[in-house]
Design a protein around this motif. Structure first.
Motif: not given
Length: 336
Positions: A23-32, A47-52, A205-212, A248-253
């Protein structure tokens, strides 16, 4: 145990679990790059990383390998650097590895900062405490963010592409209610309710998780969340919403930081924001953040002190009318 041993254990577990799931993510403008030993492990924690999630891109700054014993029959890692114990956590540094053991659910987090590799093992990835699914690998990401010049903080964040608000306060202050109430208005975007990353030059501000997370008794005040609640756990656990799946679509990086907001529960009817002070913002932000860092980070207080000086502070007096919250947040953003 060294890096080679940890990597060998992961590879063996991945083969036993039917292969690695990447699973490839973009977190704070960096690749994980997250590598899971099998689909069961990936399904539990992605699931917590779906938006990234991101496609192919630059080489990862961090490669994190994840496995458990339940699905791969792997042995418990022989990590001398993170001893067994009955306490909440044990941290140590040895042979270039930063290691944390959480005995309550028998989990190891290990980071080799120089090589940009990390490993996470637990006995059974399907039986973790509910909060581990809402903020996976929180300690590992905190260490990695430190090396990037960023700070993981205990706070939520909402806003627009043009800029947003960092919501800070201890548990029960109303920051989760404020963040999740923002989903009532499609003009606002969600970046997290409990943990985000921040940078102070420029203030971002950089998002880490899309969970609440929401107290089950509060769902009646936030009925728009009811359909999106994940399967219920124990009655004493909070309900979990994976926002990207439910909205869907309501999360931001991430976004530029426009203000720091301290929610405060009051007996008002409608929400109202009033000017605050840097001291109020720091008091709401620093103690709960520092308390949750393992180990305490030397620069954390200084970083947060700089942050509260870069953006104005406001106190958001919360009222009984939850639907008034997004309108007040938008009014504040327009004012800024």
């Amino acid at each position: 145990m060294n890096e080679a041993d940890l990597q060998a254990e992961f590879e063996q577990a991945a083969r036993a679990a039917g292969g690695a799931v990447d699973l490839r993510l973009a977190v704070a403008g960096r690749a994980i790059l997250l590598r899971f030993a099998g689909e069961t492990a990936a399904s539990a924690l992605r699931p917590a990383f779906a938006h990234l999630e991101a496609g192919d891109g630059p080489a990862p700054s961090l490669t994190l390998q994840v496995w458990d014993s339940a699905t791969s029959e792997a042995e418990r890692p022989a990590l001398e650097a993170a001893p067994r114990g009955a306490g909440p956590s044990y941290y140590s540094e040895e042979n270039g590895l930063r290691a944390l053991h959480q005995p309550a659910h028998d989990a190891f987090s290990v980071l080799a900062e120089e090589s940009g590799r990390a490993w996470f093992w637990t006995r059974d990835l399907t039986r973790l405490p509910y909060w581990e699914y809402t903020a996976p690998f929180r300690h590992l990401l905190s260490w990695w963010l430190d090396a990037q010049g960023l700070r993981q903080v205990h706070g939520g964040a909402v806003g627009t592409a043009a800029g947003g608000l960092l919501l800070v306060g201890s548990g029960g202050s109303g920051k989760s209610t404020t963040a999740l109430a923002s989903l009532l208005d499609e003009r606002l975007f969600y970046a997290g309710d409990d943990y985000v990353a921040v940078g102070s030059a420029p203030a971002t501000v950089h998002s880490l998780y899309c969970s609440g997370k929401v107290h089950r008794d509060d769902v009646q005040r936030l009925p728009h969340l009811a359909a999106g609640l994940a399967d219920a756990g124990r009655p004493d656990e909070k309900g979990v919403v994976f926002v990207e799946a439910a909205f869907p679509g309501r999360c931001v990086a991430g976004f530029p930081l426009r203000a720091i907001v301290v929610p405060q529960v009051t007996d008002r009817r409608v929400a109202h924001a009033r000017p605050g002070t840097p001291a109020e913002a720091l008091t709401a932000l620093a103690p709960s953040t520092i308390f949750q860092l393992h180990p305490p980070a030397r620069e954390a207080l200084a970083q947060m002190t700089r942050l509260v000086r870069t953006a104005p502070a406001f106190v958001l007096e919360l009222g009984a009318d939850v639907e008034s919250i997004p309108a007040e947040l938008l009014r504040l953003l327009e004012q800024l």
